[in-house]
Design a protein around this motif. Structure first.
Motif, PDB file in Angstrom:
ATOM      1  N   LEU A 173       0.822  -1.214   0.000  1.00 13.22           N
ATOM      2  CA  LEU A 173       0.000   0.000   0.000  1.00 13.22           C
ATOM      3  C   LEU A 173       0.859   1.269   0.000  1.00 13.22           C
ATOM      4  O   LEU A 173       0.618   2.205   0.768  1.00 13.22           O
ATOM      5  CB  LEU A 173      -0.949   0.004   1.201  1.00 13.22           C
ATOM      6  CG  LEU A 173      -1.984  -1.123   1.234  1.00 13.22           C
ATOM      7  CD1 LEU A 173      -2.693  -1.167   2.583  1.00 13.22           C
ATOM      8  CD2 LEU A 173      -2.998  -0.946   0.114  1.00 13.22           C
ATOM      9  N   ARG A 174       1.838   1.313  -0.895  1.00 13.76           N
ATOM     10  CA  ARG A 174       2.770   2.441  -0.882  1.00 13.76           C
ATOM     11  C   ARG A 174       2.262   3.655  -1.635  1.00 13.76           C
ATOM     12  O   ARG A 174       2.845   4.739  -1.509  1.00 13.76           O
ATOM     13  CB  ARG A 174       4.127   1.984  -1.437  1.00 13.76           C
ATOM     14  CG  ARG A 174       4.906   1.142  -0.450  1.00 13.76           C
ATOM     15  CD  ARG A 174       6.090   0.461  -1.085  1.00 13.76           C
ATOM     16  NE  ARG A 174       5.682  -0.682  -1.895  1.00 13.76           N
ATOM     17  CZ  ARG A 174       6.532  -1.562  -2.414  1.00 13.76           C
ATOM     18  NH1 ARG A 174       7.827  -1.418  -2.218  1.00 13.76           N
ATOM     19  NH2 ARG A 174       6.094  -2.589  -3.136  1.00 13.76           N
ATOM     20  N   ALA A 175       1.247   3.499  -2.456  1.00 11.58           N
ATOM     21  CA  ALA A 175       0.745   4.651  -3.212  1.00 11.58           C
ATOM     22  C   ALA A 175      -0.760   4.507  -3.401  1.00 11.58           C
ATOM     23  O   ALA A 175      -1.271   3.402  -3.576  1.00 11.58           O
ATOM     24  CB  ALA A 175       1.435   4.748  -4.567  1.00 11.58           C
ATOM     25  N   PRO A 176      -1.469   5.620  -3.399  1.00  9.21           N
ATOM     26  CA  PRO A 176      -2.919   5.565  -3.609  1.00  9.21           C
ATOM     27  C   PRO A 176      -3.260   5.495  -5.091  1.00  9.21           C
ATOM     28  O   PRO A 176      -2.402   5.701  -5.954  1.00  9.21           O
ATOM     29  CB  PRO A 176      -3.396   6.889  -3.011  1.00  9.21           C
ATOM     30  CG  PRO A 176      -2.253   7.819  -3.271  1.00  9.21           C
ATOM     31  CD  PRO A 176      -1.002   6.982  -3.179  1.00  9.21           C
ATOM     32  N   CYS A 177      -4.518   5.251  -5.359  1.00  9.22           N
ATOM     33  CA  CYS A 177      -4.984   5.298  -6.745  1.00  9.22           C
ATOM     34  C   CYS A 177      -5.160   6.745  -7.209  1.00  9.22           C
ATOM     35  O   CYS A 177      -5.089   7.018  -8.404  1.00  9.22           O
ATOM     36  CB  CYS A 177      -6.298   4.529  -6.869  1.00  9.22           C
ATOM     37  SG  CYS A 177      -7.048   4.590  -8.508  1.00  9.22           S
TER      38      CYS A 177
END
Length: 139
Positions: A102-106
């Motif tokens: 979960l290192r970056a959001p959409c």
């Protein structure tokens, strides 16, 4: 063991429709951001859409906006890419991927940029990719 499996590719005429599926095992897909990517012959892999599992946020690049729709089905543990009004330039191998760290959001496609960067450098233990499904748009 985490596995993503794409399906639904095939031959479709210009203007036609196709629905791709990305089904997960070993994880609950809607807890993660899921991206759809495509790679045409001789071109780099391109992130085209993502789905933010928990908030169900969606993002599209301009080339597919208004034609493709991404959605998730919790019961099926699957993320879909509905492709409408397809064009010859949509011909490619389509992949789905997720980052379980979960290192970056959409949001703004950040997870697509992140996953693309890491796969160019060989990937890492927290990214999972499917094997790809071929989409060919032709008469």
């Amino acid at each position: 063991q985490v596995q993503l499996v794409e399906s639904g590719g095939g031959l479709v005429q210009p203007g036609g429709s196709l629905r791709l599926s990305c089904t997960a095992s070993g994880l609950t897909l809607d807890q993660y951001q899921v991206g759809w990517f495509r790679q045409a012959p001789g071109k780099e892999r391109e992130g085209i859409s993502c789905f933010g599992g928990t908030d169900r946020y969606t993002y599209y690049v301009d080339s597919v906006k208004g034609r493709f729709t991404i959605s998730g089905d919790r019961a099926e543990n699957t993320v879909y890419l509905q492709m409408n009004n397809v064009r010859p330039e949509d011909t490619a191998v389509y992949y789905c991927a997720t980052d379980v760290a979960l290192r970056a959001p959409c949001r703004d496609g950040e997870v697509l940029t992140d996953l693309s960067r890491r796969i160019r450098n060989g990937g890492d233990n927290y990214d999972y990719w499917g094997q790809g499904t071929q989409v060919t748009v032709s008469t």
